[in-house]
Design a protein around this motif. Structure first.
Motif, PDB file in Angstrom:
ATOM      1  N   SER A  30       8.807  61.713   6.659  1.00 19.62           N
ATOM      2  CA  SER A  30       8.630  63.069   6.244  1.00 19.62           C
ATOM      3  C   SER A  30       9.714  63.740   6.006  1.00 19.62           C
ATOM      4  O   SER A  30      10.035  64.352   4.888  1.00 19.62           O
ATOM      5  CB  SER A  30       7.425  63.771   6.964  1.00 19.62           C
ATOM      6  OG  SER A  30       6.209  63.460   7.132  1.00 19.62           O
ATOM      7  N   ASN A  33      11.372  62.112   3.044  1.00 13.93           N
ATOM      8  CA  ASN A  33      10.844  62.315   2.050  1.00 13.93           C
ATOM      9  C   ASN A  33      11.251  63.626   1.459  1.00 13.93           C
ATOM     10  O   ASN A  33      11.845  64.145   0.369  1.00 13.93           O
ATOM     11  CB  ASN A  33       9.491  62.428   1.859  1.00 13.93           C
ATOM     12  CG  ASN A  33       8.682  62.757   0.756  1.00 13.93           C
ATOM     13  OD1 ASN A  33       9.146  62.126  -0.414  1.00 13.93           O
ATOM     14  ND2 ASN A  33       7.946  63.893   0.715  1.00 13.93           N
ATOM     15  N   TYR A  34      11.640  64.792   2.493  1.00 10.46           N
ATOM     16  CA  TYR A  34      12.093  66.043   2.123  1.00 10.46           C
ATOM     17  C   TYR A  34      13.592  66.059   1.764  1.00 10.46           C
ATOM     18  O   TYR A  34      14.039  66.634   0.859  1.00 10.46           O
ATOM     19  CB  TYR A  34      12.012  66.968   3.227  1.00 10.46           C
ATOM     20  CG  TYR A  34      12.380  68.438   3.100  1.00 10.46           C
ATOM     21  CD1 TYR A  34      11.234  69.035   2.570  1.00 10.46           C
ATOM     22  CD2 TYR A  34      13.702  69.036   3.436  1.00 10.46           C
ATOM     23  CE1 TYR A  34      11.553  70.702   2.343  1.00 10.46           C
ATOM     24  CE2 TYR A  34      13.803  70.204   3.283  1.00 10.46           C
ATOM     25  CZ  TYR A  34      13.073  71.042   2.661  1.00 10.46           C
ATOM     26  OH  TYR A  34      13.406  72.280   2.395  1.00 10.46           O
ATOM     27  N   MET A  51       7.620  70.983   7.435  1.00  8.81           N
ATOM     28  CA  MET A  51       7.371  69.630   7.886  1.00  8.81           C
ATOM     29  C   MET A  51       6.013  69.339   8.362  1.00  8.81           C
ATOM     30  O   MET A  51       5.741  68.339   8.459  1.00  8.81           O
ATOM     31  CB  MET A  51       8.333  69.369   8.672  1.00  8.81           C
ATOM     32  CG  MET A  51       9.867  69.542   8.237  1.00  8.81           C
ATOM     33  SD  MET A  51       9.897  68.409   6.609  1.00  8.81           S
ATOM     34  CE  MET A  51       9.432  67.061   6.965  1.00  8.81           C
ATOM     35  N   LEU A  54       3.565  68.616   5.846  1.00  5.58           N
ATOM     36  CA  LEU A  54       4.381  67.004   5.313  1.00  5.58           C
ATOM     37  C   LEU A  54       3.847  65.789   5.938  1.00  5.58           C
ATOM     38  O   LEU A  54       3.416  64.715   5.706  1.00  5.58           O
ATOM     39  CB  LEU A  54       5.551  67.396   4.710  1.00  5.58           C
ATOM     40  CG  LEU A  54       6.181  66.036   4.027  1.00  5.58           C
ATOM     41  CD1 LEU A  54       5.306  65.932   2.547  1.00  5.58           C
ATOM     42  CD2 LEU A  54       7.524  66.490   3.608  1.00  5.58           C
ATOM     43  N   ALA A  55       4.235  66.182   7.506  1.00  6.87           N
ATOM     44  CA  ALA A  55       4.141  65.153   8.431  1.00  6.87           C
ATOM     45  C   ALA A  55       2.604  65.000   8.882  1.00  6.87           C
ATOM     46  O   ALA A  55       2.304  63.976   9.792  1.00  6.87           O
ATOM     47  CB  ALA A  55       4.922  65.546   9.665  1.00  6.87           C
ATOM     48  N   LYS A  56       1.949  65.683   8.504  1.00  2.93           N
ATOM     49  CA  LYS A  56       0.239  65.594   9.020  1.00  2.93           C
ATOM     50  C   LYS A  56       0.233  65.956  10.370  1.00  2.93           C
ATOM     51  O   LYS A  56      -0.626  65.330  10.972  1.00  2.93           O
ATOM     52  CB  LYS A  56      -0.508  64.365   8.750  1.00  2.93           C
ATOM     53  CG  LYS A  56      -0.270  64.032   7.107  1.00  2.93           C
ATOM     54  CD  LYS A  56      -1.047  64.998   6.184  1.00  2.93           C
ATOM     55  CE  LYS A  56      -1.091  64.554   4.935  1.00  2.93           C
ATOM     56  NZ  LYS A  56      -1.347  65.895   3.983  1.00  2.93           N
ATOM     57  N   TYR A  63       5.636  69.124  16.283  1.00  6.01           N
ATOM     58  CA  TYR A  63       6.565  68.705  15.528  1.00  6.01           C
ATOM     59  C   TYR A  63       7.969  68.799  16.578  1.00  6.01           C
ATOM     60  O   TYR A  63       8.767  67.914  16.374  1.00  6.01           O
ATOM     61  CB  TYR A  63       6.777  69.607  14.351  1.00  6.01           C
ATOM     62  CG  TYR A  63       7.931  69.697  13.465  1.00  6.01           C
ATOM     63  CD1 TYR A  63       8.307  68.813  12.824  1.00  6.01           C
ATOM     64  CD2 TYR A  63       8.722  70.811  14.262  1.00  6.01           C
ATOM     65  CE1 TYR A  63       9.401  68.937  12.149  1.00  6.01           C
ATOM     66  CE2 TYR A  63      10.333  70.909  13.368  1.00  6.01           C
ATOM     67  CZ  TYR A  63      10.441  69.811  12.380  1.00  6.01           C
ATOM     68  OH  TYR A  63      11.516  69.900  11.632  1.00  6.01           O
TER      69      TYR A  63
END
Length: 96
Positions: A30, A33-34, A51, A54-56, A63
């Motif tokens: 993630s 990707n960012y 994040m 995005l990282a689910k 996180y």
């Protein structure tokens, strides 16, 4: 440089690291990707709330735990801002 090269470098680096689990991989992917979406500038400046979705991940503590561990293990350098109005900085160190 191929778009997948940083991810491939990460997978090569973690191949024999038993500390890395699927959540670490998801968080790292993630972040990559960012980073790619932001034009590959280093460091990436990111707020945790950006994040988490995005990282689910289900919560902010998860996180912080996994980003902290990735930093501790040397795959990233994480500089937390501790200021909700200023993003944290993340540097990719894997593959350097």
């Amino acid at each position: 440089m191929s778009e997948l090269s940083p991810l491939a470098d990460f997978f090569k680096a973690i191949e024999k690291d038993p500390r890395i689990g699927s959540t670490h991989i998801g968080v790292y992917a993630s972040l990559l990707n960012y980073w790619n979406a932001q034009g590959r500038s280093s460091p990436i400046r990111v707020f945790s709330h950006q994040m988490i979705g995005l990282a689910k991940l289900s919560c902010r503590d998860t996180y912080f735990k996994y980003v902290g561990e990735l930093s501790e293990y040397g795959y990233i350098r994480y500089e937390r801002s501790f200021n909700r109005n200023r993003p944290s900085e993340i540097y990719f160190t894997c593959g350097e």
